[in-house]
Enzyme design. Structure first.
Site, mmCIF file in Angstrom:
data_model
loop_
_atom_site.group_PDB
_atom_site.id
_atom_site.type_symbol
_atom_site.label_atom_id
_atom_site.label_comp_id
_atom_site.label_asym_id
_atom_site.label_seq_id
_atom_site.Cartn_x
_atom_site.Cartn_y
_atom_site.Cartn_z
ATOM 1 N N ASP A 67 0.813 -1.219 0.000
ATOM 2 C CA ASP A 67 0.000 0.000 0.000
ATOM 3 C C ASP A 67 0.842 1.262 0.000
ATOM 4 O OD1 ASP A 67 0.988 -0.366 2.569
ATOM 5 O OD2 ASP A 67 -0.950 -0.852 3.445
ATOM 6 N N ASN A 136 -7.325 -2.893 14.412
ATOM 7 C CA ASN A 136 -8.725 -3.190 14.074
ATOM 8 C C ASN A 136 -8.826 -4.372 13.104
ATOM 9 O OD1 ASN A 136 -7.843 -2.134 11.688
ATOM 10 N ND2 ASN A 136 -9.279 -0.432 11.595
ATOM 11 N N HIS A 138 -7.072 -4.793 10.274
ATOM 12 C CA HIS A 138 -6.821 -4.535 8.851
ATOM 13 C C HIS A 138 -5.519 -5.195 8.387
ATOM 14 C CE1 HIS A 138 -4.674 -0.532 9.925
ATOM 15 N NE2 HIS A 138 -3.755 -1.250 9.296
ATOM 16 N N GLU A 143 -9.481 -1.834 5.430
ATOM 17 C CA GLU A 143 -10.153 -1.553 6.696
ATOM 18 C C GLU A 143 -11.377 -2.460 6.852
ATOM 19 O OE1 GLU A 143 -8.560 0.077 8.752
ATOM 20 O OE2 GLU A 143 -8.340 2.220 8.338
#
Ligand code: GLP
Length: 265
Positions: A67, A136, A138, A143
């Site tokens: 990314d 979280n 990811h 996400e």
């Protein structure tokens, strides 16, 4: 999933670095998927050191990062391009033409995301994808609620990820809200995946990834679908696992076990 719980953080980093090195040794032309984040900094150090000790070269390797932030040019100190130069590419003999990240400064990020998929395909796909995990759940920048079949695309970061990643930016500066990330479907097409997680802050996400239901609510849980996913953990990251005893029985101290080895034990 192969769950390797190592004796401490250094042992987990060492284990993951050896797995990366094994692949480079077996296939010097490997296509590696690479990751960023604090977790990976000591991993790159260790991988470079082990490969150096063995006299291995990265000259024929190809890499694709997961990314990049949209709007940050490669020269920006907080871009993932810059991170990769600093922690890895500047320190190895890789041919820069073979080291790829999405171009966050591309005028049309959606077109860039699509083109990035094409570049991975042209390289013959990824042999081994290195992955970190967000608190979280990811992976890359996928996400929660990301489609489990998603491809490389533009994403908006959650507030919690923006807050977590703000630590890497100078005081007062916030990370960009938009990113280009490989999709979950893209990651699952890698021939093998290696996820490294260290520290208590990752323990809940690790539990949901390994023992929770497969769900877009925890993108890393999609790795349960992968036929060759290895999860390397330190004891803190493993601390919420309900079946921890079992993983430690199968892989004592995070070691490989074979049926032969188990018989002898
Ligand atoms: C970022 C990256 C992820 C990485 C995550 C965790 O969001 N896009 O690839 O896994 O951070 O990073 P850290 O290792 O700093 O906790």
């Amino acid at each position: 999933m192969k769950v390797l719980i190592c004796t401490d953080t250094n042992a987990a980093i060492d284990r993951a670095a050896h797995l990366m090195t094994d692949r480079l040794r077996d296939k010097p032309k490997s296509v590696f998927g690479l990751a960023t984040g604090s977790t990976m900094e000591p991993l790159y150090d260790r991988w470079i050191a082990i490969a150096g000790d063995e006299g291995l070269s990265f000259a024929r390797a190809r890499t694709f990062n997961l990314d990049e932030y949209v709007g940050l040019p490669a020269s920006h100190p907080q871009s993932y391009h810059h991170y990769m130069e600093r922690f890895f590419f500047d320190r190895i003999d890789i041919d820069r033409a073979n080291a790829h990240l999405p171009n966050g400064a591309a005028p049309d990020p959606a077109a860039e995301a699509k083109a990035y998929e094409g570049r991975i395909a042209n390289a013959g796909g990824i042999d081994l994808q290195l992955i970190g995990i967000g608190r979280n759940g990811h992976i890359g920048f996928n996400e929660p609620t990301s489609s489990l079949t998603s491809r490389t695309r533009l994403k908006t970061l959650t507030r919690s990820t923006l807050e977590a990643n703000a630590a890497h930016f100078p005081p007062g500066e916030t990370p960009p809200r938009y990113v280009i990330t490989m999709g979950i479907g893209t990651i699952l097409e890698s021939r093998a995946c290696l996820l490294l997680a260290t520290g208590a802050g990752k323990a809940e996400a690790v539990e949901r990834m390994i023992e929770g239901a497969v769900s877009a609510a925890c993108p890393a849980s999609a790795l349960q679908f992968h036929p060759s996913a290895t999860i390397v953990l330190d004891p803190e990251a493993a601390s919420c696992l309900k079946l921890r005893d079992y993983y430690e029985q199968v892989h004592p101290a995070g070691r490989e076990t074979t049926v032969e080895g188990a018989r002898g034990a």
